[in-house]
Design a protein around this motif. Structure first.
Motif, PDB file in Angstrom:
ATOM      1  N   GLY A   1     -33.785 -29.148 -19.634  1.00 27.89           N
ATOM      2  CA  GLY A   1     -33.931 -30.228 -20.590  1.00 27.89           C
ATOM      3  C   GLY A   1     -33.397 -31.549 -20.082  1.00 27.89           C
ATOM      4  O   GLY A   1     -33.726 -32.609 -20.622  1.00 27.89           O
ATOM      5  N   GLU A   2     -32.584 -31.497 -19.028  1.00 30.22           N
ATOM      6  CA  GLU A   2     -32.010 -32.718 -18.470  1.00 30.22           C
ATOM      7  C   GLU A   2     -32.226 -32.834 -16.966  1.00 30.22           C
ATOM      8  O   GLU A   2     -32.459 -33.921 -16.441  1.00 30.22           O
ATOM      9  N   LYS A   3     -32.163 -31.693 -16.278  1.00 28.42           N
ATOM     10  CA  LYS A   3     -32.200 -31.724 -14.818  1.00 28.42           C
ATOM     11  C   LYS A   3     -33.048 -30.576 -14.294  1.00 28.42           C
ATOM     12  O   LYS A   3     -33.068 -29.493 -14.886  1.00 28.42           O
ATOM     13  N   LEU A   4     -33.732 -30.820 -13.174  1.00 31.31           N
ATOM     14  CA  LEU A   4     -34.521 -29.796 -12.498  1.00 31.31           C
ATOM     15  C   LEU A   4     -33.733 -29.257 -11.322  1.00 31.31           C
ATOM     16  O   LEU A   4     -33.215 -30.020 -10.492  1.00 31.31           O
ATOM     17  N   TYR A   5     -33.636 -27.942 -11.243  1.00 30.24           N
ATOM     18  CA  TYR A   5     -32.938 -27.275 -10.151  1.00 30.24           C
ATOM     19  C   TYR A   5     -33.949 -26.460  -9.346  1.00 30.24           C
ATOM     20  O   TYR A   5     -34.802 -25.785  -9.929  1.00 30.24           O
ATOM     21  N   GLN A   6     -33.845 -26.489  -8.020  1.00 27.99           N
ATOM     22  CA  GLN A   6     -34.777 -25.759  -7.172  1.00 27.99           C
ATOM     23  C   GLN A   6     -34.027 -24.837  -6.226  1.00 27.99           C
ATOM     24  O   GLN A   6     -32.978 -25.200  -5.681  1.00 27.99           O
ATOM     25  N   ALA A   7     -34.570 -23.639  -6.033  1.00 27.22           N
ATOM     26  CA  ALA A   7     -33.999 -22.665  -5.109  1.00 27.22           C
ATOM     27  C   ALA A   7     -34.486 -22.936  -3.693  1.00 27.22           C
ATOM     28  O   ALA A   7     -35.490 -23.633  -3.486  1.00 27.22           O
ATOM     29  N   PRO A   8     -33.819 -22.373  -2.676  1.00 29.65           N
ATOM     30  CA  PRO A   8     -34.300 -22.513  -1.300  1.00 29.65           C
ATOM     31  C   PRO A   8     -35.668 -21.845  -1.118  1.00 29.65           C
ATOM     32  O   PRO A   8     -36.066 -20.969  -1.886  1.00 29.65           O
ATOM     33  N   ASN A   9     -36.372 -22.282  -0.086  1.00 33.61           N
ATOM     34  CA  ASN A   9     -37.646 -21.668   0.285  1.00 33.61           C
ATOM     35  C   ASN A   9     -37.414 -20.473   1.200  1.00 33.61           C
ATOM     36  O   ASN A   9     -36.570 -20.534   2.105  1.00 33.61           O
ATOM     37  N   TYR A  10     -38.167 -19.408   0.954  1.00 32.69           N
ATOM     38  CA  TYR A  10     -38.134 -18.226   1.807  1.00 32.69           C
ATOM     39  C   TYR A  10     -39.520 -17.994   2.399  1.00 32.69           C
ATOM     40  O   TYR A  10     -40.529 -18.075   1.686  1.00 32.69           O
ATOM     41  N   GLN A  11     -39.556 -17.676   3.683  1.00 35.31           N
ATOM     42  CA  GLN A  11     -40.787 -17.245   4.323  1.00 35.31           C
ATOM     43  C   GLN A  11     -40.875 -15.721   4.227  1.00 35.31           C
ATOM     44  O   GLN A  11     -39.943 -15.019   4.635  1.00 35.31           O
ATOM     45  N   ILE A  12     -41.976 -15.226   3.671  1.00 37.89           N
ATOM     46  CA  ILE A  12     -42.151 -13.776   3.512  1.00 37.89           C
ATOM     47  C   ILE A  12     -43.321 -13.355   4.393  1.00 37.89           C
ATOM     48  O   ILE A  12     -44.485 -13.612   4.080  1.00 37.89           O
ATOM     49  N   GLN A  13     -43.001 -12.720   5.496  1.00 33.23           N
ATOM     50  CA  GLN A  13     -44.029 -12.319   6.446  1.00 33.23           C
ATOM     51  C   GLN A  13     -43.493 -11.208   7.336  1.00 33.23           C
ATOM     52  O   GLN A  13     -42.470 -11.400   7.996  1.00 33.23           O
TER      53      GLN A  13
END
Length: 340
Positions: free
Chosen positions: A259-271
């Protein structure tokens, strides 16, 4: 730990082996799955008290599905029995540039004909903390849609946190039907989850743009989430962020808006990927576990994405990783070394 109730259809999953096409298959691998039951199993693995509500046929197949839930620690005492059949889905697992393909056979299933009076929601919800459902359940039939509406209303009456994974399935209903049906549930939802197009197709919101390389434009996500919160008063809006390069190579992250802030997780490569099916359910379970445990939004989204990443390594519908394995991946210990 929280007492979490999930509701939805369980299915028999029939998978071709070794990436075969359907026409090549002479036999299938069999397991039981379904979006909400997958979430329940993941939550039980993380130590929560998980209960799953569904309707199963009163025959050996239905009882085997219930036994599978119990095997993984899920409470099945409020499952209803009736009807003639479980729904089935067939899947051929894709490889490289060939996508996976699902064929449904779930018409007239036990759960699609489930009636609200078959479930004692007062008993089910009076000691619970959280209720989770997905957009798949109202998609399977008008009867199941009515059941879902009664369940969310009763859950809010008892003060539960309600979460919904939008889970648009174009093989079950059209986006027009989804947009007609889904808004009636949203006023009862606290935590709304979905992939990048679910809110667009099911609720009519607009994701204004993506970057030139087709990666997510996080400002556009935040703007759409703000609109969703303004319209439905969600406490949290959550989305996985997937880049699908081939059927064997994906990149995964996720974000949560409070509602106030956007939080993002790290990117993972899945292969390479073993099985993508159920990864969204693992993500949903991770978000529920994190928020139910009082984690901060950043911690919750990190946990959800790591749980989803690990699901890609496990065949079948269900994420069978432990809390310790998820936390090890978050801490940078995802080397794949043999644990001795």
């Amino acid at each position: 730990m929280a007492k979490i109730v999930t509701m939805g259809e369980m299915l028999v999953r029939l998978s071709t082996r070794n990436h075969e096409r359907f026409i090549q298959a002479t036999d299938f691998d069999v397991c039981y799955g379904g979006s909400e039951s997958n979430v329940a199993i993941s939550l039980a693995n993380f130590g929560h008290q998980a209960k799953h509500i569904t309707r199963l046929p009163d025959n050996p197949i239905g009882h085997s599905a219930a036994a599978t839930l119990r095997k993984y620690g899920v409470d099945t005492q409020d499952i209803a029995y009736g009807g003639d059949r479980m729904g089935i889905y067939y899947i051929e697992i894709g490889s490289s540039l060939r996508p996976s393909n699902v064929v449904y056979d779930r018409a007239n299933s036990s759960m699609s004909n489930a009636k609200p009076e078959e479930f004692d929601f007062d008993k089910i919800f009076e000691t619970a903390d959280w209720f989770h459902f997905s957009g798949i359940t109202p998609a399977i039939s008008d009867t199941a849609a009515a059941l879902t509406l009664k369940a969310v209303k009763k859950a809010k009456q008892y003060g539960l946190t309600v979460s919904c994974d939008l889970n648009f399935r174009k093989k079950l209903w059209t986006k027009e039907k989804a947009r007609q049906m889904m808004p009636q549930y949203m006023e009862y939802v606290d935590v709304c989850m979905g992939g990048r197009e679910d809110a667009v197709k099911m609720l009519g919101f607009r994701l204004s743009r993506r970057n030139d390389d087709d990666t997510p434009d996080m400002q556009a996500y935040e703007q759409m989430f703000e609109e969703m919160v303004k319209k439905y008063n969600f406490k949290y809006v959550v989305s996985s962020l997937r880049q699908s390069y081939t059927s064997s190579h994906n990149e995964l992250s996720g974000c949560i808006f409070d509602g106030e802030k956007l939080y993002q997780a790290p990117n993972y490569q899945i292969q390479p990927m073993v099985d993508r099916v159920g990864a969204g359910d693992a993500f949903a379970a991770g978000i529920i576990a994190g928020l139910a445990e009082g984690k901060e939004p950043q911690q919750a989204i990190d946990f959800a994405v790591a749980a989803s990443v690990l699901k890609h390594t496990i065949p079948g519908d269900v994420n069978l990783v432990t809390r310790e394995e998820v936390e090890n991946l978050i801490d940078g210990k995802g080397t794949g070394r043999v644990q001795r």
